[in-house]
Scaffold this motif. Sequence first.
Motif, mmCIF file in Angstrom:
data_model
loop_
_atom_site.group_PDB
_atom_site.id
_atom_site.type_symbol
_atom_site.label_atom_id
_atom_site.label_comp_id
_atom_site.label_asym_id
_atom_site.label_seq_id
_atom_site.Cartn_x
_atom_site.Cartn_y
_atom_site.Cartn_z
ATOM 1 N N TYR A 151 18.464 -1.768 -16.616
ATOM 2 C CA TYR A 151 17.503 -0.948 -16.249
ATOM 3 C C TYR A 151 17.033 -1.640 -14.802
ATOM 4 O O TYR A 151 16.836 -2.617 -14.553
ATOM 5 C CB TYR A 151 16.276 -0.926 -17.317
ATOM 6 N N ILE A 152 16.965 -0.638 -13.884
ATOM 7 C CA ILE A 152 16.510 -1.219 -12.716
ATOM 8 C C ILE A 152 15.410 -0.147 -12.412
ATOM 9 O O ILE A 152 15.485 0.992 -12.087
ATOM 10 C CB ILE A 152 17.472 -0.740 -11.358
ATOM 11 N N ASP A 153 14.114 -0.784 -11.994
ATOM 12 C CA ASP A 153 13.040 -0.062 -11.619
ATOM 13 C C ASP A 153 13.006 0.313 -10.084
ATOM 14 O O ASP A 153 13.156 -0.573 -9.055
ATOM 15 C CB ASP A 153 11.689 -0.861 -11.524
ATOM 16 N N ALA A 154 13.527 1.934 -9.731
ATOM 17 C CA ALA A 154 13.651 1.988 -8.360
ATOM 18 C C ALA A 154 12.293 2.238 -7.524
ATOM 19 O O ALA A 154 12.233 2.902 -6.410
ATOM 20 C CB ALA A 154 14.436 3.366 -8.164
ATOM 21 N N VAL A 155 11.170 1.972 -8.296
ATOM 22 C CA VAL A 155 9.801 2.381 -7.646
ATOM 23 C C VAL A 155 9.311 1.206 -7.437
ATOM 24 O O VAL A 155 8.461 0.768 -6.443
ATOM 25 C CB VAL A 155 8.926 3.391 -8.238
ATOM 26 N N GLY A 156 9.236 0.164 -8.432
ATOM 27 C CA GLY A 156 8.391 -0.883 -8.279
ATOM 28 C C GLY A 156 8.566 -1.976 -7.322
ATOM 29 O O GLY A 156 7.810 -2.762 -7.012
ATOM 30 N N TRP A 157 9.954 -1.742 -6.706
ATOM 31 C CA TRP A 157 10.087 -2.656 -5.346
ATOM 32 C C TRP A 157 9.120 -2.602 -4.109
ATOM 33 O O TRP A 157 9.168 -3.485 -3.446
ATOM 34 C CB TRP A 157 11.674 -2.177 -4.896
ATOM 35 N N GLU A 158 8.491 -1.285 -4.171
ATOM 36 C CA GLU A 158 7.380 -1.220 -3.271
ATOM 37 C C GLU A 158 6.522 -2.422 -3.179
ATOM 38 O O GLU A 158 5.881 -2.458 -2.079
ATOM 39 C CB GLU A 158 6.778 0.063 -3.414
ATOM 40 N N GLN A 159 6.359 -3.108 -4.274
ATOM 41 C CA GLN A 159 5.313 -4.322 -4.246
ATOM 42 C C GLN A 159 6.127 -5.619 -3.462
ATOM 43 O O GLN A 159 5.388 -6.554 -3.631
ATOM 44 C CB GLN A 159 4.758 -4.265 -5.688
ATOM 45 N N ASN A 160 7.312 -5.511 -3.556
ATOM 46 C CA ASN A 160 8.214 -6.502 -2.982
ATOM 47 C C ASN A 160 8.400 -6.411 -1.544
ATOM 48 O O ASN A 160 9.096 -5.796 -1.126
ATOM 49 C CB ASN A 160 9.443 -6.751 -3.771
ATOM 50 N N LYS A 161 7.715 -7.258 -0.870
ATOM 51 C CA LYS A 161 7.708 -7.394 0.646
ATOM 52 C C LYS A 161 8.912 -7.729 1.479
ATOM 53 O O LYS A 161 9.490 -7.543 2.518
ATOM 54 C CB LYS A 161 6.549 -7.986 1.220
ATOM 55 N N LYS A 162 9.892 -8.245 0.311
ATOM 56 C CA LYS A 162 11.165 -8.811 0.703
ATOM 57 C C LYS A 162 12.126 -7.693 0.940
ATOM 58 O O LYS A 162 13.390 -7.903 1.303
ATOM 59 C CB LYS A 162 11.685 -10.078 -0.038
#
Length: 439
Positions: A151-162
Amino acid sequence: MGRILHIVLAVFCLLGSAISVSAQDSNYVRKNIVALSSPEFWGRGGCHDGETKAAEFIKSQLLVSGASPLAEDGFQYYEFAAHKMEGVVKCATNLQYLSPFWDYRIAPYSHTMHVKDAPIIRVDVSVLINEDMRYKFMEKNFGKLGSSFVYIDAVGWEQNKKVTKEQVRELLQNLTFNNPFRSKGLLIGVDELPIWGLNYTDIERNYAYIYVIRSKFGKKVKTISVDYDNTFFTKRTQNVCFQIPGTVHPDSLIVFTAHYDHLGCMGDSVIFPGAHDNAAGTSAVLDFARHYGQNPPAYTTVFLLFSGEESGLRGSRYFVENPLIDLSKVKLVLNLDMFCGGEEGFTVVNYDDAATRPFYDNLVRINDEKHLVSKVNPRKNAANSDHYFFSQKCPAIFIYTMGGRYGGYHHFTDTCDRCGLECYNNIVTLILQALNELK
């Protein structure tokens, strides 16, 4: 105010139809849209031979109109690799059954899958971008991945500045061709499910690729059960090719085209009717054939209904590479795609080519004089429909309507009852009058 404007435009179209000639018949068009978008044709794709059944229906209508086949039986056959998802489609987590199309959409190139309670392993997108992190993840989960879904969260990455948006987009694109985890499948968590299309279905995979609503996959969701068949096969399909001889200039050709294929189905419970896209354009071409059968044309008039458009303009490309007509004698190709509505007029793609500009200018001039549609919009050429490969060889335009009622794009709500044809007669009247002035 917007609703009032739509009502005014609809009335305007209805009033304008009083000046139309005997060419067009929106009742005939609606009847054919109803037929072509009915469950009988299974979304006019590879599922249950829906595309072939639709081709036979189109052929029967052209024969009734008096058109004659360009090929022996009216069909130009060709093949390409494809997928078809037939039968039952089910998906459930350890907490709930999921609703097909609303809660999840199985990418049409996904491998057949029959698994029960497969473990879900979650991975952050940054792991996929960082090689060291990916190596550690693979090492930690060695022996588990082959029987699991990642499972890959394709939205939550927005909180990851990297991680950047461009990196995530490229990552997800790469995953549609290669599963680096060698897992049973990939679950891509999104807030809004993407449009369902037939891109990349000519390549076989060995894993499932499923978009899911992320709110359905909270931390308490541990397993997933997936059940569906998706067959990878060599698809034999056909373009439908007919003509009516010209009475004055039989050696010069006017060509009407539309694609009759659509998306088929995502299992038997989700059928894509494709009324606006493109039973409507197909039915309009059949209406032109009906008209010219009753009113013999000056130029030989050709009617080409293509398959394979949704899979990458395959039918029109095959025809241009293997023409059944002399393309050097074509005066104009008119491709009709997405042809319901029209309260905001229609758009002409490839309007500014030296060979097509006079026809576009005539459309504008006639409309300025007679006020048949609200606007004739110009657009530069693009590889967005079946006119494109013709435009490399002969004058060719693509016409699509703007505004008005029609169903969802590439959605099972694209049904005939959502199609507005109030402006249809005026649109066709305008096209025919411009054709009558073609020199």
